[in-house]
Design an enzyme around this catalytic site. Structure first.
Site, short mmCIF file in Angstrom:
data_model
loop_
_atom_site.label_atom_id
_atom_site.label_comp_id
_atom_site.label_asym_id
_atom_site.label_seq_id
_atom_site.Cartn_x
_atom_site.Cartn_y
_atom_site.Cartn_z
N LYS A 31 0.81 -1.22 0.00
CA LYS A 31 0.00 0.00 0.00
C LYS A 31 0.84 1.27 0.00
CE LYS A 31 -0.71 0.44 5.01
NZ LYS A 31 -0.05 1.73 5.18
N GLN A 249 -7.20 -5.19 9.99
CA GLN A 249 -6.09 -4.80 10.86
C GLN A 249 -6.45 -3.62 11.76
OE1 GLN A 249 -1.93 -5.29 9.20
NE2 GLN A 249 -3.02 -5.12 7.26
#
Length: 740
Positions: A31, A249
């Protein structure tokens, strides 16, 4: 610029620049690369001016890394672009315009100690006791209110029927008034006051809305209500808002993060483009299959499935130990064996745990094996303040002539014996060539010391004398308990309800475990021998080598990766943590499961998971119960290392105990068992489902509610008639449903 090095999903995330974009970035999916490439693409290929871009992340380290990578890609600096943390961004805005809401632009930012001092002043002004309203507890409560954007007036209105909270609301109001009078803000104010400024002054808001035509937010799953509102206000005009995160997460709910911000992003903005980054560049497929299976048991999540081109890999190794000592010895032995046989560096290994106190037995085992280690994001057990304080008490009890130890604890906890008083005592001891303790015994003859200080010193001497008397008859573990009780050390920490103070209490209780272990294994069981053992165990080298095993909590490990990971203590009541189990709140267990997902996905090549038959923790020995997360691991992904002699204990006995545990804490055991049986029955008949495959009349399995039939569909919302749970309306995009 060349985007050919990106995978298809990454490229889609980079090239989709207009309108609201939600990038669901699974663990290890690159990411940061996507974000930095996206910024460079906006400038180089789309002609966007640097000042029109705002990129927000959570830490200064992440912001610096992002800026450096963008500059490296573009070959030019990014000074005109705002790449910063939430708080740094807000400081820049407030420095320019906070005067519009009545504050001085030269405001100072108060740190935690400044806050404590100010709250004490407020308590004094309101004639409230700091024993009843402990300053750190009050500060934590005020921080929570600001995080949810509650003004003092709103907070007061919410708690009119609660006398204590109503008084904290009064403290909050005075605290804010005093901050303003002092031209000061606390850390929470930086976001809270920026939102207030935007809402009260449309001219300021319009300026920043016009400037920031493209907004990107990293780690969006960790945003609070205040941060969410700030971004929503800024993005309303251009709607070019791109948020990146992973709901699987989201592990910081305890400090204000709201998972709904990412789950409901599509409800906040129209025509949201969703990109899923599911290719993992970190772990083997076996590790990812285990992580995918465990996290699929959560209800509040977006559907995604990590995959890797690393198809080969070792099975996840499960080790059942008798106790935490055997568990830690196993970890140390395996690290030594693997590093020797596979020529791995120590820095390739990480030991992860749910509670800080678990590290102590691992530290002892690594020390015995002479394996270097670092406590990542924390302090080694024997170097923690509370442990050093307790050891100092024991040293003074053993040897009152130990001036260094005595000076450390003479005013811990606080007794009103100030530095000036201690200096006078030291001067007298030096003049008479005596120990400080000898001077303290005769303190009544010292007219230089105030009556109040003399009384406090006399009380301290009496306490030490009493403890010295009982050390001859008490085992060391009981003596430690008596020290903590008599001195009021734990009582003092208990007044502060913060997580930090609770960690310190847990560490002190864990020190009792060390004493119990000593009593069980040492021939000589006196205090002097115990202190010698502690000194030898806690001694570490002073070299600066970086080749060390990393020890850390799972929370601390987020964002990191290691070739070999040991996830220890996977036991019910420890992981998931006991308070989450007792809460009977599904969201608490789901956050614990997300934490398990984070722990599993830290491993690149090899993952060990350990549990024990019984564990001594915080001074108490209890039988252990296999964690529900261990039970959720797919059988085809695991290997039980000691399966011959202990398989029965692991696979049946522990789970029988777990059933009893469920009976104690769950309100409807029969339904739970039925649901478990149904889940077991359908497990082999379900298939990976695309939400679009679900039709009217489909037979589906829900991880919580069991088997049901779809009876109505409106967009993403489906109504299902469940066999055991009745009719429920569920959003199929947020929930794992398997077609039967």
């Amino acid at each position: 610029m060349n985007l050919d090095t990106l995978n298809p999903a990454q490229r889609e995330a980079v090239e989709k620049t207009e309108g609201p974009v939600l990038i669901l970035a699974g663990a290890g999916s690159g990411k940061t690369r996507v974000l930095t490439t996206r910024i460079a693409h906006l400038i180089e290929d789309k002609g966007v001016q640097a000042p029109n871009i705002l990129a927000i992340t959570f830490t200064n380290k992440a912001a610096t890394e992002m800026r450096e990578r963008v500059e490296e890609t573009l070959g030019s600096d990014t000074k005109e672009m705002w790449i910063s943390t939430f708080h740094s961004c807000c400081v820049r805005i407030l420095r320019k315009d906070i005067n519009r809401i009545g504050y001085n632009r030269s405001f100072v930012i108060y740190d935690s100690s400044d806050q404590v001092t100010l709250v004490k002043d407020c308590l004094k002004e309101l004639n409230l006791s700091d024993k009843v309203f402990e300053p750190k507890v009050v500060i934590s409560t005020i921080s929570g209110a600001k995080d949810k954007l509650y003004s003092p007036k709103q907070f007061k209105a919410m708690h009119m029927s609660d006398n204590r909270m109503s008084k904290i609301a009064d403290i909050y109001a005075l605290y804010q008034d005093r901050l303003k009078r002092n031209s000061a803000l606390d850390f929470d104010d930086l976001i809270y006051k920026t939102v207030e400024l935007f809402k009260e002054d449309s001219e300021v808001l319009d300026y920043y809305r016009s400037r920031f035509k493209y907004i990107m937010v990293d780690e969006y799953q960790d945003t609070s209500k205040a941060q969410y509102e700030l971004i929503k206000l800024l993005a309303r005009q251009h709607q070019n808002i791109c948020v990146v995160g992973d709901d699987d997460q989201s592990i910081y709910g305890w400090r204000g993060a709201d998972i709904r911000n990412i789950l409901e992003f599509e409800r906040d903005y129209d025509d949201v483009h969703v990109v899923k980054l599911e290719q993992n560049y970190r772990s083997t497929q076996i590790i990812l299959d285990a992580a995918n299976t465990v996290i699929s048991n959560n209800i509040e999540r977006k559907r995604k499935k990590l995959w890797s081109e690393k198809k080969e890999g070792e099975l996840i190794k499960i080790q059942l130990a008798d106790n935490e000592i055997e568990e830690s010895d196993f970890v140390a032995d395996m690290i030594a064996k693997i590093s020797r046989e596979e020529n791995r560096s120590y820095k390739d290994f990480a030991v992860l745990y749910r509670a800080n106190a678990q590290a102590r037995s691992v530290e002892d085992a690594l020390n015995r094996s002479q394996i270097p280690y670092n406590i990542y994001g924390g302090t080694k057990f024997y170097e923690r303040k509370e442990i050093k304080d307790l050891v100092a008490y024991l040293r003074v009890i053993q040897n009152p002539q130990d001036d260094i130890s005595l000076k450390r604890i003479i005013n811990v906890p606080r007794r009103g014996i100030g530095l000036r008083t201690i200096e006078k005592i030291e001067d007298r001891a030096s003049l008479k060539q005596e120990s400080i303790y000898s001077v303290l015994i005769d303190i009544e003859t010292n007219s230089d010391i105030s009556t109040k200080a003399r009384n406090s010193i006399s009380g301290f001497v009496d306490t030490v004398g009493t403890l010295r008397t009982i050390k001859e008859v008490y085992p060391v573990s009981k003596l430690i308990e008596k020290v903590l009780e008599t001195t009021g050390y734990i009582e003092e920490l208990s007044k502060d309800k913060s997580d930090e103070s609770q960690d310190r209490i847990d560490n002190l209780k864990e020190f009792i475990s060390i004493a119990i272990e000593f009593e069980q294994n040492s021939e000589e069981q006196d205090l002097e021998t115990f202190l010698t053992n502690v000194a030898l165990t806690s001694e570490t080298s002073n070299d600066e080598e970086n080749d060390k095993v990393s020890l850390m909590t799972i929370h601390t490990s987020k964002g990191l990766e290691f070739p070999v990971v040991f996830l220890i203590g996977v036991e019910e009541g420890l992981f998931p943590i006991a308070r989450a189990v007792r809460s009977m709140n599904d969201s608490d267990i789901e956050e614990e499961r997300r934490l398990c997902y984070v722990g599993i996905t830290r491993a690149k090549e090899v993952l060990y998971m350990t549990l024990t038959k019984r564990r001594t923790l915080y001074g108490k020995t209890n039988p252990s119960i296999a964690s529900r997360f261990m039970e959720e691991l797919p059988e085809e992904c695991i290997e039980k290392l000691n399966k011959v002699e202990k398989e029965l204990t692991y696979s049946k006995a522990n789970y029988n105990v777990l059933d009893k545990y469920k009976q104690k804490y769950m309100s409807n055991v029969n339904k739970s068992k039925v649901a478990d049986n149904v889940k077991a029955t359908v497990k082999d008949t379900t298939k990976e489902t695309n939400p679009d495959d679900i039709k009217l009349g489909s037979k589906v399995h829900h991880p919580k509610f069991g088997v049901g039939t779809v009876v109505s569909m409106v967009g993403s919302d489906v109504t299902i008639a469940f066999v055991q749970q009745g009719i429920k309306k569920i959003n199929k995009e947020y929930t794992t449903l398997d077609i039967l």
